[in-house]
Scaffold this active site. Structure first.
Site, mmCIF file in Angstrom:
data_model
loop_
_atom_site.group_PDB
_atom_site.id
_atom_site.type_symbol
_atom_site.label_atom_id
_atom_site.label_comp_id
_atom_site.label_asym_id
_atom_site.label_seq_id
_atom_site.Cartn_x
_atom_site.Cartn_y
_atom_site.Cartn_z
ATOM 1 N N LYS A 1 55.298 32.456 120.608
ATOM 2 C CA LYS A 1 55.163 31.762 119.316
ATOM 3 C C LYS A 1 54.704 30.317 119.566
ATOM 4 C CE LYS A 1 56.154 33.109 115.539
ATOM 5 N NZ LYS A 1 55.293 33.858 114.556
ATOM 6 N N TYR B 1 59.395 36.167 122.917
ATOM 7 C CA TYR B 1 59.002 35.935 121.525
ATOM 8 C C TYR B 1 58.723 34.437 121.334
ATOM 9 C CZ TYR B 1 59.838 35.104 116.510
ATOM 10 O OH TYR B 1 59.746 34.679 115.211
HETATM 11 N N1 LIG Z 1 62.657 36.796 110.263
HETATM 12 C C1 LIG Z 1 62.964 35.566 110.676
HETATM 13 O O1 LIG Z 1 64.122 35.149 110.665
HETATM 14 C C2 LIG Z 1 61.871 34.662 111.155
HETATM 15 C C3 LIG Z 1 60.563 35.097 111.234
HETATM 16 N N2 LIG Z 1 59.576 34.232 111.650
HETATM 17 C C4 LIG Z 1 58.186 34.673 111.701
HETATM 18 O O2 LIG Z 1 57.844 35.200 110.443
HETATM 19 C C5 LIG Z 1 56.856 36.206 110.579
HETATM 20 C C6 LIG Z 1 57.267 37.425 109.790
HETATM 21 O O3 LIG Z 1 58.496 37.904 110.273
HETATM 22 P P1 LIG Z 1 59.254 39.109 109.591
HETATM 23 O O4 LIG Z 1 58.711 39.364 108.252
HETATM 24 O O5 LIG Z 1 60.688 38.830 109.756
HETATM 25 O O6 LIG Z 1 58.870 40.303 110.570
HETATM 26 P P2 LIG Z 1 58.460 41.795 110.266
HETATM 27 O O7 LIG Z 1 58.611 42.527 111.552
HETATM 28 O O8 LIG Z 1 59.182 42.320 109.092
HETATM 29 O O9 LIG Z 1 56.911 41.670 109.905
HETATM 30 C C7 LIG Z 1 55.907 41.518 110.853
HETATM 31 C C8 LIG Z 1 54.736 42.406 110.465
HETATM 32 O O10 LIG Z 1 53.708 42.243 111.444
HETATM 33 C C9 LIG Z 1 53.094 43.505 111.629
HETATM 34 N N3 LIG Z 1 52.438 43.535 112.921
HETATM 35 C C10 LIG Z 1 53.012 43.492 114.135
HETATM 36 N N4 LIG Z 1 52.086 43.626 115.092
HETATM 37 C C11 LIG Z 1 50.890 43.726 114.466
HETATM 38 C C12 LIG Z 1 49.561 43.894 114.924
HETATM 39 N N5 LIG Z 1 49.261 44.001 116.218
HETATM 40 N N6 LIG Z 1 48.568 43.965 114.021
HETATM 41 C C13 LIG Z 1 48.853 43.902 112.697
HETATM 42 N N7 LIG Z 1 50.101 43.748 112.201
HETATM 43 C C14 LIG Z 1 51.093 43.673 113.075
HETATM 44 C C15 LIG Z 1 54.248 44.488 111.559
HETATM 45 O O11 LIG Z 1 53.808 45.801 111.305
HETATM 46 C C16 LIG Z 1 55.075 43.899 110.441
HETATM 47 O O12 LIG Z 1 54.745 44.470 109.195
HETATM 48 C C17 LIG Z 1 56.697 36.449 112.080
HETATM 49 O O13 LIG Z 1 55.558 35.761 112.524
HETATM 50 C C18 LIG Z 1 57.936 35.815 112.677
HETATM 51 O O14 LIG Z 1 57.672 35.318 113.958
HETATM 52 C C19 LIG Z 1 59.864 32.944 111.976
HETATM 53 C C20 LIG Z 1 61.135 32.471 111.910
HETATM 54 C C21 LIG Z 1 62.244 33.284 111.512
#
Ligand SMILES: NC(=O)C1=CN([C@@H]2O[C@H](COP(=O)(O)OP(=O)(O)OC[C@H]3O[C@@H](n4cnc5c(N)ncnc54)[C@H](O)[C@@H]3O)[C@@H](O)[C@H]2O)C=CC1
Ligand SMILES: CC(C)=CCC[C@@H](C)[C@H]1CC[C@H]2C3=C(CC[C@]12C)[C@@]1(C)CCC(=O)C[C@@H]1CC3
Length: 397
Positions: A200, A196
Site C-alpha cells: 500500500k 499488505y
Molecule cells: N477495510 C478497511 O478497514 C480498510 C480498507 N482500506 C482500503 O480500502 C480499499 C477497499 O477495501 P475493502 O472494501 O475493505 O476491501 P474488499 O476486499 O471488500 O474490496 C476490494 C475489491 O477489490 C477487488 N479486487 C481485488 N483484486 C483485484 C484485481 N486484481 N482486479 C480487480 N479487482 C480486484 C476485489 O474483488 C474486491 O471487490 C482497499 O484498497 C483497502 O486497502 C484502507 C484502510 C482500511
C-alpha cells in the site's frame, strides 16, 4: 491545465488555446479524432459558456469508474455516487451485485486492455481494489497493488481520465507502535507490519507521483482507518467468529489504547469530496489525506459495543501486551515452519495483536482544512447501524 468540463470551476481567463488542445488530445480512440478536428476551429474560451461549448466533447465529469467497486467500500461508494447523479462503471475481478445505472466490467486490473474498455469516456476514477489484508501472499500483493496500480495509471493516461482518487490506508505509517493524532507528514513505515502495508505504501507513492497538471492527470490519496459498516466482510464477522469460538474473553493490555474506527459512509464522503475538490489550482493535488470518524475510541470499548449489541459478552480479563505479542510471534513462526506439512492460520497474528493493543489514531485536520471534510455519521450512529445490519450474526441466530 484549466478545468476541462463545464461542471467544474470557471476557466482561468489566461488559459491558453495550446493548453486546451493539449487537454483535448488526452481523449482516446474515436473521440480523440473528433477532438483533434474540433480544436482547429476553437475560439479562445473567455466565458464559462464558450468554454462549456468548446469542451462538450470531453467525457462528462459525472461519469466515473470504481475499480474494486464490487467490494465493501467500493459498493457503498457506487451507491452514493448514483444518489449524487453520477453514471458509474464498476471494474472488478468479480461481480457481487447488480444495480440499475451501473455497468459492470469484470477483469483483472493488471490487464490494461480490459481497463481501457471500462474507462472509455470516463473522466474520474476511484481505485479501491486490493487483495484482502489478511492474505499473506506477497506475490499477489506486489502484482495487484504495485504492478496493477502502474497499469491503472497507464490506462487512465491513455483513456484521457482527468482525476484519480486512490483508497490508500492510514496504516502506511504504522509500524506496530503507538501513533497518537498522527498527521500526514509522518514518514512511511520503514518496517511495515505486513505485505499488505508494504505494497500500500508503494501504491500510494506511485499514484501521488503520477499527479501532473501539465499532462492533465490529477491524483489524490485517501487514507481511511478501520472501516466498518453494513456488509463489511472483515471486522464484525471476525469478531463474531472469535466470540463464537469462546476466544473473546481477553483484553490485550490495560484496554486504554485509542484507535480510529471509521464508519463507511464517512469514508465514502471523504472520497467524493476529494474527487470534487480535485482541480489544478486545488491544494489537494498529489497529496494524501487521513479520513476518519475523528472520534478516537478505546479499541476494547468499540469491540464491546459491537459484541454486546449483537448479544455476546464483552471481553473482561486482561492479559499483558508483551506476553500476547510474544505468543503471537511464536505461533506465526511455527505456522511458517510447519507450512509444508500442515496449513493453519492463527487468530492471534502479531499484526492483529499490535492493532488490538496499541494506540493508532490520526488527525484529519488537513482534510478539514483543504476540502472541508467533516464526518457525516457519528461513531454511536455508525455502531447502531452496523449492529442492526447483521441480524444473522446475533447470538443464537
Ligand atoms: N477495510 C478497511 O478497514 C480498510 C480498507 N482500506 C482500503 O480500502 C480499499 C477497499 O477495501 P475493502 O472494501 O475493505 O476491501 P474488499 O476486499 O471488500 O474490496 C476490494 C475489491 O477489490 C477487488 N479486487 C481485488 N483484486 C483485484 C484485481 N486484481 N482486479 C480487480 N479487482 C480486484 C476485489 O474483488 C474486491 O471487490 C482497499 O484498497 C483497502 O486497502 C484502507 C484502510 C482500511
Ligand atoms: C482499526 C483497525 C485498523 C481495525 C482493523 C480491523 C481488524 C484488523 C480488526 C477487526 C477485528 C479485530 C480483532 C482482533 C485483531 C484486530 C481485528 C482483526 C483480535 C484477533 C485481537 C486479539 C483478540 O483477542 C481477538 C480479536 C478479535 C477481533
Amino acid at each position: 491545465m484549466p478545468p476541462l468540463h463545464p461542471n467544474s470551476s470557471p476557466p482561468n481567463e489566461s488559459a491558453s488555446r495550446a493548453q486546451l488542445i493539449q487537454g483535448l488530445l488526452f481523449v482516446r480512440g474515436s473521440i480523440h479524432t473528433v477532438a483533434k478536428q474540433k480544436t482547429v476551429c476553437l475560439p479562445t474560451p473567455t466565458t464559462h459558456l464558450q468554454f462549456a461549448m468548446a469542451t462538450r466533447i470531453r467525457p462528462s465529469s459525472k461519469r466515473c469508474a470504481v475499480i474494486g467497486g464490487s467490494g465493501f467500500l467500493g459498493r457503498h461508494l457506487v451507491e452514493k455516487l448514483l444518489d449524487k447523479g453520477y453514471t458509474v462503471s464498476v471494474f472488478d475481478i468479480r461481480q457481487s451485485y447488480e444495480l440499475p445505472g451501473v455497468t459492470f466490467h469484470q477483469g483483472d486490473l493488471c490487464d490494461k486492455q480490459a481497463l481501457l474498455t471500462a474507462l472509455q469516456d470516463v473522466s474520474l476514477v476511484f481505485h479501491c481494489a486490493s487483495p484482502a489484508p489478511a492474505s499473506d501472499d506477497k506475490a499477489l500483493f506486489q502484482r495487484v497493488n504495485i504492478q496493477g496500480t502502474q497499469t491503472v495509471l497507464q490506462a487512465c493516461t491513455e483513456a484521457g481520465v482527468q482525476k484519480v482518487v486512490l483508497t490508500s490506508s492510514a496504516s502506511v505509517v504504522f509500524e506496530g507502535t503507538d501513533i497518537k493524532d498522527g498527521r500526514e507528514d509522518l514518514p512511511y513505515a520503514k518496517k511495515p507490519i505486513d505485505y499488505y502495508t508494504e505494497t500500500k505504501i508503494e501504491q500510494e507513492k506511485l499514484v501521488l507521483k503520477a499527479c501532473d497538471k501539465e499532462k492533465g492527470l490529477l491524483t489524490v490519496a485517501i487514507r481511511p482507518h478501520g472501516i466498518f459498516g453494513p456488509r463489511d466482510p472483515q471486522l464484525v464477522p471476525i469478531l463474531v467468529d472469535t466470540a463464537r469460538r469462546g476466544k473473546m474473553k481477553f483484553i490485550i493490555g490495560d484496554g486504554s489504547n485509542l484507535v480510529d474506527f471509521t464508519f463507511v459512509d464517512n469514508v465514502v464522503h471523504g472520497h467524493i469530496l476529494a474527487a470534487e475538490s480535485l482541480r489544478p489550482e486545488s491544494p489537494i493535488c498529489g497529496k494524501a489525506y487521513h479520513i476518519t470518524n475523528d472520534e478516537p475510541v478505546r479499541f476494547w470499548d468499540f469491540m464491546a459495543d459491537i459484541l454486546v449489541g449483537l448479544g455476546y459478552a464483552a471481553p473482561r480479563y486482561h492479559l499483558p501486551y508483551t506476553l500476547v505479542y510474544g505468543l503471537a510471534l511464536l505461533l506465526w513462526l511455527l505456522s511458517l515452519l510447519l507450512r509444508p506439512l500442515v496449513a493453519f492460520k492463527p487468530t492471534f497474528t502479531p499484526m492483529r495483536v499490535a492493532l488490538a493493543g496499541t494506540h493508532h489514531f490520526y488527525s484529519c485536520s488537513r482534510a478539514k482544512q483543504d476540502m472541508g471534510y467533516k464526518p457525516v455519521i457519528s461513531l454511536k450512529d455508525g455502531i447502531r447501524r452496523t449492529v442492526e445490519s447483521y441480524p444473522h450474526l446475533r447470538h443464537g441466530a
